[in-house]
Design a protein around this motif. Sequence first.
Motif, PDB file in Angstrom:
ATOM      1  N   GLN A 489      99.053 -50.427 -19.742  1.00 38.13           N
ATOM      2  CA  GLN A 489      98.531 -50.820 -18.563  1.00 38.13           C
ATOM      3  C   GLN A 489      98.324 -52.331 -18.666  1.00 38.13           C
ATOM      4  O   GLN A 489      97.484 -52.726 -19.588  1.00 38.13           O
ATOM      5  CB  GLN A 489      97.253 -49.975 -18.007  1.00 38.13           C
ATOM      6  N   THR A 491      96.382 -55.647 -16.729  1.00 39.43           N
ATOM      7  CA  THR A 491      95.788 -55.982 -15.443  1.00 39.43           C
ATOM      8  C   THR A 491      95.510 -57.464 -15.538  1.00 39.43           C
ATOM      9  O   THR A 491      95.074 -58.027 -16.693  1.00 39.43           O
ATOM     10  CB  THR A 491      94.227 -55.295 -15.486  1.00 39.43           C
ATOM     11  N   GLU A 493      93.326 -60.094 -14.433  1.00 42.12           N
ATOM     12  CA  GLU A 493      91.830 -60.134 -13.800  1.00 42.12           C
ATOM     13  C   GLU A 493      92.002 -61.231 -12.683  1.00 42.12           C
ATOM     14  O   GLU A 493      92.719 -61.906 -12.809  1.00 42.12           O
ATOM     15  CB  GLU A 493      90.635 -60.561 -14.901  1.00 42.12           C
ATOM     16  N   SER A 499      93.797 -58.192 -19.165  1.00 46.71           N
ATOM     17  CA  SER A 499      93.122 -57.237 -20.261  1.00 46.71           C
ATOM     18  C   SER A 499      94.365 -56.270 -20.155  1.00 46.71           C
ATOM     19  O   SER A 499      94.893 -55.540 -19.037  1.00 46.71           O
ATOM     20  CB  SER A 499      92.059 -56.310 -19.609  1.00 46.71           C
ATOM     21  N   VAL A 566     103.696 -56.000 -13.290  1.00 47.31           N
ATOM     22  CA  VAL A 566     102.594 -56.791 -12.758  1.00 47.31           C
ATOM     23  C   VAL A 566     103.070 -58.200 -12.488  1.00 47.31           C
ATOM     24  O   VAL A 566     102.524 -58.664 -11.260  1.00 47.31           O
ATOM     25  CB  VAL A 566     101.125 -56.709 -13.442  1.00 47.31           C
ATOM     26  N   SER A 608      95.983 -65.427  -9.224  1.00 41.14           N
ATOM     27  CA  SER A 608      95.350 -64.036  -9.413  1.00 41.14           C
ATOM     28  C   SER A 608      94.043 -63.689  -8.640  1.00 41.14           C
ATOM     29  O   SER A 608      93.783 -62.775  -7.881  1.00 41.14           O
ATOM     30  CB  SER A 608      94.623 -64.109 -10.922  1.00 41.14           C
ATOM     31  N   TYR A 612      93.292 -60.901  -5.265  1.00 41.10           N
ATOM     32  CA  TYR A 612      91.916 -59.896  -5.346  1.00 41.10           C
ATOM     33  C   TYR A 612      91.310 -60.273  -3.862  1.00 41.10           C
ATOM     34  O   TYR A 612      90.517 -59.555  -3.495  1.00 41.10           O
ATOM     35  CB  TYR A 612      91.053 -60.092  -6.551  1.00 41.10           C
ATOM     36  N   GLY A 624      95.311 -56.652  -5.568  1.00 44.34           N
ATOM     37  CA  GLY A 624      95.072 -56.498  -6.995  1.00 44.34           C
ATOM     38  C   GLY A 624      96.233 -56.463  -8.001  1.00 44.34           C
ATOM     39  O   GLY A 624      97.539 -56.326  -7.306  1.00 44.34           O
ATOM     40  N   SER A 626      97.406 -54.714 -11.143  1.00 45.39           N
ATOM     41  CA  SER A 626      97.279 -53.977 -12.168  1.00 45.39           C
ATOM     42  C   SER A 626      98.317 -52.844 -12.293  1.00 45.39           C
ATOM     43  O   SER A 626      98.345 -52.274 -11.282  1.00 45.39           O
ATOM     44  CB  SER A 626      95.754 -53.305 -12.298  1.00 45.39           C
ATOM     45  N   GLU A 627      99.055 -52.721 -13.200  1.00 41.50           N
ATOM     46  CA  GLU A 627     100.171 -52.051 -13.292  1.00 41.50           C
ATOM     47  C   GLU A 627     100.208 -51.265 -14.598  1.00 41.50           C
ATOM     48  O   GLU A 627      99.814 -51.673 -15.657  1.00 41.50           O
ATOM     49  CB  GLU A 627     101.556 -52.639 -13.118  1.00 41.50           C
ATOM     50  N   GLU A 628     100.745 -50.150 -14.723  1.00 41.57           N
ATOM     51  CA  GLU A 628     100.974 -49.294 -15.841  1.00 41.57           C
ATOM     52  C   GLU A 628     102.516 -48.827 -16.025  1.00 41.57           C
ATOM     53  O   GLU A 628     103.285 -48.927 -14.996  1.00 41.57           O
ATOM     54  CB  GLU A 628     100.048 -47.920 -16.019  1.00 41.57           C
TER      55      GLU A 628
END
Lengths: 788, 284
Positions: A489, A491, A493, A499, A566, A608, A612, A624, A626-628
């Motif tokens: 994943q 992310t 921030e 992260s 992402v 970024s 958010y 947001g 954040s991807e996996e």
Amino acid sequence: MASTPVLPKLVGARIKRREDPRLIQGRATYVDDVKIAGMQHIAFKRSDIAHGRIVSVDVGAAAAMDGVEAVFTGAHIAAMLEPLPIATPFPSPPHRAVAVDVVRYGGEPVAVVVARNRYIARDAVDAIQVEYEPLRVVVDPELAMTGQPTVIHEAFPNNLAVPLVPSGTGVSADGKTVDDSAIDKAFAQADVVISQRMMNHRLVPNAIESRGVVAHFEPGKAMLTVWSSTQNPHILRTLIAAMTGLGQNQVRAIAPEVGGGFGSKINIYPEEYVAAVLSKHLELPLKWIEDRSEGFVATTHGRDIIAYVDVAARRDGRVLGLKMRLIADIGAYNMLLTAAIPTLTMMMANANYDIPAIRTTLTEVFTNKTPTDAYRGAGRPEATYFVERAMDMLASELKMDPAELRRRNFISPAKFPFATQMGAVYDSGDYEKALNCAVEAADWNGLKTQRDAWRREGRLVGLGLSMYVEVCGLGPSSALPTGGWEHAQVTIERDGRISATTGASPHGQGNETTFAQMLADQFGIPIEHITIHHGDTAVVKQGIGSFGSRSQAVGGVAVHMAGAKVKAKMAKFAAALLEAHEDDIVFEQGRIGVKGAPASAKSFAEVSGYAYVPVPLPVGLEPGLSEEAFFEPTNNTYPFGCVICMLEIDRETGEPRLLKLVAVDDAGNLINPLIVEGQIHGGLAQGIGQAMVEEALYDEDGQLLTGSFLDYALPRATDFPRFELHATVTPTPVNQFGAKGVGEAGTLGATPCIVNAAVDALSGFGITHVDMMLRPEKLWRIIQGAKA
Amino acid sequence: MIPAAFEYVRATSLDDAVAKLKAAGSGAKLIAGGHSLVPLMKLRLSEPRVLIDVGRIPDLVGIRERDGKIVIGAATVHSDVAASPLLQERCPVVAEAAGMIGDPQVRNRGTVGGSVAHADPSADMPAVLIALNAEIHVKGPGGWRVVMAHDFFQDLFTVNMAPDEIIAAIQFTPAKVSAYAKLFQRASHYAIVGVAAALEVKGGTIVSARIGLTGATSYARRLTAVERALADRPLSKDTIAAAAELAAEGLEGINSDIHASVDYRRAMVPVITRRALQGALARA
């Protein structure tokens, strides 16, 4: 996704491992550093005999000791814990975490103490009285196969864990029909047949950090957290949940810093299950830390395979046929992957060669020894050793240069992908290129001249050469009962830092560095802005783990895929902010802008932040970043290489000394050559170690004679010359990085290379083979024997 | 690897150590570097009731020259011995042997006195002390006692010392023409066979020789046949080769373990003896 390998700028750079400062400064957190209020300590009473019926276990005195919370026998534990699960498809005898009726190897747990501290726990272990009725012991697998002098598991009359399994040319995929005509013809047509029994002996893995576990069941939350020195926290979670009756949502597994594993920390061990189930039972946090002495007998061992090898060849060196009858001594029980490891030896029986007919058979045998399981290389070093020794014997018989013999039998580069008779599909390879690189780097012909000159002075100098090919990047899912994918994943921030998580939980692989290198290039931001999280199932949503040299080839690709997802979303936010089309968005030097209009670019953090607090929210986007991603490889990767060495044997003492070692490794494209070289150094050290100094020895009573570092040698830096490393690059088509995997590679070529050199050095004494390890006395006896 | 419970006391002086040892009675053990004792305790093969730490007594540490002799305090660590310019210059066999003990961690903690008192049959220092005809200075409740090295080592882990005595120092006349050679086992680097040779040479002739052997038998001993074959002979390769051939003659009680059989050890004694003598020859 690009189909051709891409190599952006930090990828390929020799960057020092970001992990190392904390590791070498003592600032890392290992399992033994985990402390929880009210935590109690576990110690195991272990069998000091190799085989015996338990007559009685008297825990009265131990239980009465001040500071002892509870003492459990095998029967108590059996009431709470089913027999240990395994992940291989073979029938297996029931294996209790703590022995109930019979102990089958020295070191098997027979009782468990829970006490206020480790010292009391240890004292209480001494106070437990166990009475055994000794049973006959068998340590020789070829004897054990006859069912004599003892049967270790009732349902396995000849101690056959896996009865004769055939594989190769003429054997159907299910192994049920066998046609010998091709292999018989190969041997009938041969000018030369080489036959040799070889032993690839047993080793003790000896990770620098011993195993350990902390289990903390919190009744108020119905949550069990398990810290363990493991290579695969997600597999740990899956199995702990199954064995404790909890859901996977109720178990959190954490692999904190892990000080090495070498495959021995894949298995989920009795101690981990016992700590988990007792924490739940007692509603107390519990810790168990393995002693080094325990580690020698209670952590799985590696290797221990006998091979009867026959090679049929024409006089011109062309190999026509190969037979390999394998007998694996797996010790007293099947552990998680035990039975599968020797199947990898079968799978890699082709080695680097295009051999028209191959037949292998495999028998796995129970003995009264510590169970075996994966150990760095896990089945492949054994295959490499058997084939490369046989190739050297053939070269010697044909009086042919060992390099030339190999050249005549390589799988040609045009044949890749190459489907072997053993069921493997080698992805890519150019073996002659690696051989040529090694021969040139080592000055093979110059070394021969040097060797011959020294021999004329009476020195016993030998040259060794070995090729290797290994299977890395495990999966795919069809090949692994756990699933063969990896998860990540990524992310971004709010402040533009990244992260990322990986399920490839490292224990020395350097993923925090290499994966950050990849992301830094992908996003055009400094590596310092990127953190890779791993080893905690509450943080890392899914994962398999680190083994089979899969971190980069599977785990790294998943990180890149999540990054790509992402990044695409971030481009949409940037497009909205910049009033441009997302296809025109470029990420460069920490800024995101419109192609051809650098002045308008926004900082990475600005985009970024917008994602958010998306006012206005672009149509069709969720807030947001954040991807996996899950990456399921279509195939394994097959890195390869060549090792050349020069070795001298002291004529008077028999001591071998390594004078020179040149290794060429082709792991495809390299993310970080410095880390790759570190991995190769370690692998070479272990491979040379097996050949020269390491050997687990049992006596006839099943006592491990090499149960401490006083008697079990690990190679030291002073045992080695400076390794000369070179690389060829043959990218894999299996993943977009073209990276193959390198964690185990060093162990494959080094071992046969050393033994080949020793046999060459002793060729004047009429021998064609010597079994490892190269104990000085063994070599001295060969020299003496020739004198007599 | 968890030892049984014990008390720990630190001695401030040699006399304090002697008093504490006497007061503690049986079950007390001295500890300095702990590199022989602590592993045994962790395995619970040794379970002392009291440990008396003598490793920080200032008088027990150091290497000095006194009246033409060299004195090494019993609590001096091997790495200091190995690095001592005085020993390297005046009596190289001692520094050489110390530098071959175990590994850097062992050498940084382990002490000369500890090694000698423990008398492991494979330890290096006993052979060296025998070759140097060293005096072992021992103090007990009854005062000082001097034991010659060749009388000190009596059997496997057995030395000529009472339970209430402490080794304070090792003293010997330096031998410039001296060397140590060993065949070591790969795990511990303990000697399979270790030989220390010290020669007194005048005008190209060996006046006298002392040879200490370790590793091969249950305790370190002199190789007197070799010594006799060297005495009053010209210092030469031939003399050395001929003398070394005698090294294993009559040698009894040869050790055997997984690393080396009796036959192999016996065969290695002359080889390593010759190598030690060649090392000494190179320093003549």
